[in-house]
Motif scaffolding. Structure first.
Motif, short mmCIF file in Angstrom:
data_model
loop_
_atom_site.label_atom_id
_atom_site.label_comp_id
_atom_site.label_asym_id
_atom_site.label_seq_id
_atom_site.Cartn_x
_atom_site.Cartn_y
_atom_site.Cartn_z
N VAL A 1 0.86 -1.18 0.00
CA VAL A 1 0.00 0.00 0.00
C VAL A 1 0.90 1.24 0.00
N ASP B 1 -3.90 3.61 -3.56
CA ASP B 1 -4.78 3.97 -2.45
C ASP B 1 -5.04 5.47 -2.39
N ARG C 1 -8.86 3.75 -4.55
CA ARG C 1 -8.76 3.64 -3.10
C ARG C 1 -9.19 2.25 -2.62
#
Length: 298
Positions: free
Chosen positions: A146, A171, A194
């Protein structure tokens, strides 16, 4: 009055207590029993304790400290600190007032979980921060990362020592074109959108559901949420801090002393190096204990 009060009894705090106890200095360790790595099933890369549950390592450390009569372990929270070098006062959550010549702050940090369903539930199992802690066990598998900021590119380079199958999730971050080109050169897929949910499968595997409608499965997900100190004692004391990409830490010198004479800090609370490490926390704790002891020599 104690020689030293240590606030925080995980790896850094107990390592400091061990050095001080062996020097026959009177020490009280205050601990709430909530170490940062309590979510992890095993601790890896710790010499002599590789692949042991961190709770077992800490329990054994406490048993070993029992042989030092000068060390007292207390299950209590420190509510406030006052005074100055050679005459500090610590008020506990139980209303007890303790005095000490020196203080060591090792109350650590807490990771701030994003408001994404499944993230907190998977933390420490299917979602982890440290390849040195967990990378070997999932080497060669499909990793996810991430994106958390510019420092994430360092993670991309680092992770390739463990796997050639890495997917990066934006994200919501705006990734510059040159970074995207670098990822493409490394054959590292980059997925926009996201993360709206993370579904855990077994011990490690997870599926990331994105707001674009995409669902992507990985064997392990690496993430680096921001963190913050687990207590605010340093704020009340006005101690100098350092802003790192992942959060605030205490500023210390080469002897682990903070900006206030007589107060030392160790562990994740004062460690600018990421990812977090039990080995580094223990080392810095031992250093804080030794330098606190040496500062009291006459």
């Amino acid at each position: 009055m104690d020689d030293v009060i240590i606030i925080g009894g995980s790896f850094a705090g107990l390592a400091a207590a061990l050095q001080l106890g062996r020097a026959r200095r009177e020490v009280t360790v205050l601990d709430t029993g909530l170490p940062r790595n309590r979510f992890a099933g095993h601790s890896h890369g710790v010499l002599g304790h590789d692949h042991k549950p961190p709770s077992d390592i800490l329990a054994e450390a406490r048993r070993q400290l029992a042989r030092y009569p000068a060390v007292r372990l207390v299950n209590a929270r420190a509510d406030s600190i006052s005074g100055a070098i050679d005459n500090f006062s610590v008020l506990t959550g139980d209303g007890e007032s303790l005095g000490a010549r020196r203080l060591i702050l090792s109350y650590g940090v807490v990771d701030q979980m994003p408001d994404v369903p499944g993230f907190a539930e998977g933390w420490g199992t299917s979602i982890v921060p440290c390849p040195y802690c967990d990378g070997f066990e999932v080497a060669g598998q499909h990793w996810g990362l991430v994106w958390s900021g510019p420092q994430s590119m360092n993670q991309v380079r680092l992770f390739h020592d463990w796997t050639d199958r890495l997917t990066v999730f934006a994200d919501g971050h705006d990734i510059p074109p040159d970074v995207r080109a670098d990822l493409a050169r490394r054959n590292t897929p980059f997925i926009d959108g996201r993360i709206i949910e993370i579904v855990r499968h077994g011990d490690h595997n997870a599926t990331l559901n994105l707001d674009t409608g995409a669902n992507v499965a990985v064997d392990i997900l690496f993430a680096h949420p921001r963190n913050k100190p687990s207590a605010s004692l340093h704020e009340a004391l006005g101690l100098a801090t350092v802003d790192t990409p992942l959060g605030i830490i205490l500023k210390v010198d080469e002897r682990r002393e903070t900006s206030m004479p007589g107060i030392y800090a160790a562990g994740d609370l004062a460690n600018p190096i990421t990812p977090p490490s039990v080995t580094l926390a223990s080392s810095h704790g031992a250093m804080a204990g030794i330098f606190a002891q040496q500062s009291m020599l006459v």
